[in-house]
Design a protein around this motif. Structure first.
Motif: not given
Length: 404
Positions: A91-93, A99-100, A112-114, A386-388
């Motif tokens: 689910k997290k992946v 978002k990407r 960057r996937l994670i 690269h979300p914050i």
């Protein structure tokens, strides 16, 4: 995919001091060793810490227990009980991938996937270069949980090859499972160097021996921006490393680009990256210390239409912050001497201990003190992959200054 070990782990019950409890409830992903007030047994790397509140014994959060770090618990989930298993990781992946998607709708196949804590997967980075997935572990507790997350990372990224990279600290924590830096976890790798695209421009990454996972993806949007500003211009790219800004500038139509870096091998990569693309301008390189070489260029009265100064992190610890600020000030002064009238000075910082507010204020203060007439064109932070997710997750800032 190689057969990953199924390693049993334990659960540990934890209680925190009041201030730390409040922070965790608000979503902060770190619990420091000195914030723990009670724990029912000694924990090992990979164990799951379950944090209960002090008043009602209710679930607050759960996270990875890390005996090797002063950040003793890295939070996975707060405020709502869950079972941490392959389904939760999947689910997290998928949430991260969603978002990407806007970035991947451009002519870009590297991302960057994670991004660790910012994607609720602390100390894990997963970068994609074309059809190669590079999974980098910054904590040894991931050895115990790779089995539960790896297949979903491969599925979502559609990677044909998966490479494991280990941070220096993790390499020091000798593991009994046979994991090594540069190990192929899935598929085959015929060449260490992978060619990929960002916004139609070709680059390469050495996924086995390159810095981080092979390349720095965070400045992608700023590189694109510099490329768009460079048509017919002369450009100086300081701390150029593998030539990210230089190559975008050349492809964008710059008539002359100078890449400056202390590392001759990095500049060779920059030249090779340029050759992966079509351009008509001249590409020069200067091998040397940035501060000295900038002073030499200033002494020689050299001027450029665009000067990009993107140094490595100057403040790895709190004690280095003052020295970092002095370095940023000096670089701003030197950059100012080298920009043509109506030219653009691009200044960046990747020191997480220097906040964007402090950095931007320092740049403006330095410009004022040097009697510069200038206009701030833009201030930027991280690219979209690269979300914050929390304050300490922010490190990148960049300012575009026109010298009037």
């Amino acid at each position: 995919m190689i057969d990953l070990p199924n390693i049993p782990t334990n659960k540990i019950a934890i209680k925190l001091k009041p201030a730390a409890e409040t922070l965790v409830k608000k979503g902060h992903p770190w619990v420091f060793e000195n914030s723990i007030s009670k724990q029912n047994k000694e924990g090992k790397s990979g164990d799951l810490a379950i944090i209960f509140d002090n008043r009602k014994n209710k679930f607050i959060a759960c996270g990875f227990y890390d005996p090797n770090s002063p950040i003793r618990i890295k939070i996975l989930q707060a405020n709502k009980p869950v079972t941490i298993n392959a389904e939760w990781f999947a689910k997290k992946v998928n949430e991260a991938y969603e978002k990407r998607i806007p970035l991947l709708e451009t002519d870009t196949n590297s991302y960057r996937l994670i991004y660790g804590e910012n994607d609720n997967l602390p100390s894990l980075v997963a970068d994609v270069y074309d059809n190669v997935l590079v999974v980098k572990l910054y904590a040894s507790y991931w050895f115990y949980h790779l089995k539960d997350i790896l297949s979903e990372l491969i599925k979502v990224s559609k990677a044909e090859t998966t490479v494991l990279r280990l941070s220096r600290n993790v390499q020091k924590d000798k593991n009994e499972f046979g994991f090594t830096d540069g190990q192929i976890l899935d598929g085959e790798l015929n060449k260490e160097v992978i060619v990929f695209k960002e916004h139609s421009v070709n680059f390469s990454a050495n996924v086995i021996h390159g810095h981080k996972t092979g390349y720095f993806l965070d400045h992608r949007n700023n590189r694109k921006r510099v490329g768009e500003l460079s048509n017919g211009k002369t450009v100086l790219d300081v701390f150029s490393y593998a030539g990210g800004f230089s190559v975008h500038a050349l492809v964008g139509g710059a008539k002359e680009v100078t890449s400056l870096d202390i590392s001759a091998p990095a500049l060779e990569i920059a030249k090779n990256n340029a050759k992966l693309n079509t351009f008509s301008g001249t590409h020069n390189v200067i091998v040397g210390d940035a501060f000295e070489e900038l002073q030499n260029l200033a002494n020689a009265k050299k001027k450029f239409d665009i000067v990009v100064i993107d140094p490595p992190s100057f403040a790895k610890s709190a004690t280095e912050v003052d020295r970092a600020l002095a370095s940023y000030k000096k670089l701003t002064q030197l950059g100012l001497k080298l920009v043509q009238k109506k030219g653009i000075l691009v200044l960046a910082s990747c020191s997480s201990r220097v906040t964007s507010e402090v950095f931007f204020n320092l740049v403006e203060e330095t410009l004022h003190r040097n009697n510069a007439n200038y206009t701030i064109l833009d201030k930027t932070l991280h690219d979209t992959d690269h979300p914050i997710g929390f304050k300490e997750g922010a490190y990148l800032k960049c300012v575009y200054v026109r010298i009037d």
